[in-house]
Structures are given as C-alpha cells and as structure tokens.
Design an enzyme around this catalytic site. Structure first.
Site, PDB file in Angstrom:
ATOM      1  CG  ASP A  56      32.280  47.956  38.367  1.00 49.69           C
ATOM      2  OD1 ASP A  56      32.865  48.139  39.450  1.00 49.69           O
ATOM      3  OD2 ASP A  56      32.842  47.493  37.349  1.00 49.69           O
ATOM      4  CE1 TYR A 157      29.325  39.728  38.985  1.00 47.35           C
ATOM      5  CE2 TYR A 157      31.061  38.141  39.446  1.00 47.35           C
ATOM      6  CZ  TYR A 157      30.410  39.323  39.736  1.00 47.35           C
ATOM      7  OH  TYR A 157      30.846  40.094  40.782  1.00 47.35           O
TER       8      TYR A 157
END
Length: 320
Positions: A56, A157
C-alpha cells in the site's frame, strides 16, 4: 526468425514514503509505474510486472520480488537479438542491465526533486547523483515456471512502533509509527498474538476483494521490545490479504494499551466479520522484509497450489 519470450526476476528495495503504493495508477507516482517506465526505455517495448506483494501507499520493502516477460527475436542458431542492453543474458550482462535501470530510476528521482525544489536554496544539498527511493538489487533469468506472486511460499513483514517520547528518533521517523497511546505492554501483545497463529479466516483483518478468499495461514506473529526502545512486530504468512498486516498490528496495539484483551483477539478469528472495527495501523511503520520460494523444480507446483481458492475444514466456500 521466431519470437521467443524470456522471463526475468527482479529483486528490489524501496522507501514507500513518497509512493502511492506499488500498483500503477494514472497520474500518481507508484513503484510499479517508475520501474516499468525505466524498463520500457531500455527494452523499447511495454513492460508489465507481476509482483510478490502489492504494498500500500507508504509501505516500504527491503526485499520485494517481481517478474517480467520480454519478447524478442532469435535466429535459427538460437542467438538472441534482444536489445543490446541484455546481451546474451550472462551474469555480467544482467548486472549491466540492473545498473542501467538504477541509473534511469535515479535520474527520474532527481528530476522529480528538482521540480519540487526549483528555486529553493535547499536543492544544492539535497540531491545526490544516482540517489533514488527505489533500487534494483539483482536481475536474474528464470524459467517460465517462476511466478513472483504464486510461486511464493511465504512473505515476512516487520512493523516498528515507538510508544515513548524519549525513543523518538527523527532519523528513523519514516519507517516507525510514533504512537500517542502511552506505553504498550509487549507481554499482553504476545499473549494476543498467540491466539491468532494458524490457518483462519482473517476477514476481521482484511478488506476483501471480490472472488478472493480471506483464509490465510499465519505462521509467525512475534512482539519484542528492541534495545532502542521501539516495539517490533514480526509477521510471517503464506500470503496476506489487503490491509491484513496493519490490522493485525492495530489489534495488538489495542491489547497492548489495555483497551482490549487476548480473548477479544481470539474472537476476531473465531467470529470473522468486518463488523469488529479492527483499527488499521499507519502504513509508514510497515516494511516487507522478504519473500521465500521453493526450489526451481517446485515453482509450477507451488503456483498451482496458491491459485486454488481455499476453504476451512467443514466450511462451505463463501467466495469472499
């Protein structure tokens, strides 16, 4: 002469702060848009990238992976007549191709800042030749069985949180979330994280896409207090749906600040629904650390597995 398609794997890093995400969007600066423009300049043909994870706006990547198919001519002896920048696909040629790409990305970055800072005295000290917020670390040739997205086994992540004023560092502000929640209990966050591991429907944490499942296997969700005082959340799964990692972090922070309990966290997977209103953590604290793949002989098999729409045991596929 016959047409022949070659597949290239691109390994890249980027600071997502000034990008509107990975995916190309008209009129907006995106990672995909910048890299595809540089590729098209070199290859003299349109370039379409397939990526492991569509990050994003504001999300960073330390080890993103994409692949690219290029079409060129070969003669009867199998000698390529691709653009000269690719040569014969030796390691040296591919390094030169990577370096040319990085030079174009650097030039685009510098031109952007020249326009932003035109006439400002700051411009003399802010621009360095070759500097860019996206860079290719490696270009390699792979077989057509490799798919950056579907051949992947796992994505990992890292999310970084600063919950104390004395731990705030302006030099790292672009990849840390400075919260105003007050001190977080990492013990309570760890307890909540344990409730979420395994295969579940993560609808409570996702923005579902039509025709896609929200069932994922969460393999790791660790919470640690680092030596510099920051809270680090490490997340690993076979794949993630839209906003899933940031929603996982948002839920853990709710627990860490004492507003919710570990039992509440468990209810988010036991009773999956968008109605829980799980908060989404800001993008800037999130970085894609890496994508792992099986051996080359298993690329096609893994791609087939990943393309299958999953359901939980005993449940009908909701098509969500």
């Amino acid at each position: 002469m016959i047409d022949q398609t070659r597949r290239l794997r691109l390994d890249l890093r980027y600071d997502g702060t000034d990008f509107h995400g990975w995916a190309k969007q008209d009129g907006l600066r995106t990672v995909q848009g910048e890299v595809e423009a540089a590729l098209a300049t070199i290859l003299r043909q349109p370039a379409g990238l397939t990526v492991a994870g569509r990050t994003d706006a504001g999300v960073h990547a330390r080890a993103q992976v994409a692949h690219l198919d290029i079409v060129g001519q070969v003669n009867g002896e199998g000698l390529p007549t691709f653009p000269r920048a690719l040569g014969n696909f030796t390691e040296g040629d591919l390094r030169a191709f990577r370096d040319r790409l990085n030079a174009l990305l650097g030039a685009s970055y510098s031109e952007r800042w020249r326009r932003v800072l035109e006439g400002a005295e700051l411009s003399r000290g802010i621009l360095a030749k070759g500097e860019s917020d996206v860079i290719l670390t490696r270009v390699s040739q792979v077989s057509g069985d490799f798919d950056a997205r579907f051949s992947a086994l796992q994505r990992s992540y890292e999310y970084l949180i600063v919950d104390a004023a004395e731990s705030r560092d302006p030099l790292t502000r672009r990849n840390h979330w400075w919260t105003s929640t007050g001190p977080l209990s990492t013990d309570q966050m760890r307890d909540a994280a344990q409730q979420l591991l395994g295969e579940h429907d993560f609808l409570s944490f996702c923005k579902p896409r039509e025709g896609a499942t929200t069932i994922r296997t969460l393999r790791r969700l660790d919470v640690e207090r680092k030596a510099d005082g920051a809270v680090e959340v490490h997340v690993e799964a076979d794949a993630f749906c839209h906003s899933m990692v940031r929603s996982l972090v948002g839920a853990l922070v709710e627990v860490g600040r004492g507003a919710k309990t570990a039992a509440w966290a468990r209810s988010l997977v036991d009773q999956p629904t968008r109605g829980h209103g799980v908060p989404v953590a800001p993008a800037r604290g999130l970085t894609l650390l890496g994508v792992s793949y099986p051996p080359e002989t298993e690329w096609a098999l893994q791609s087939g597995r990943a393309r299958r729409l999953r359901t939980l045991p005993g449940a009908e596929d909701c098509g969500c």
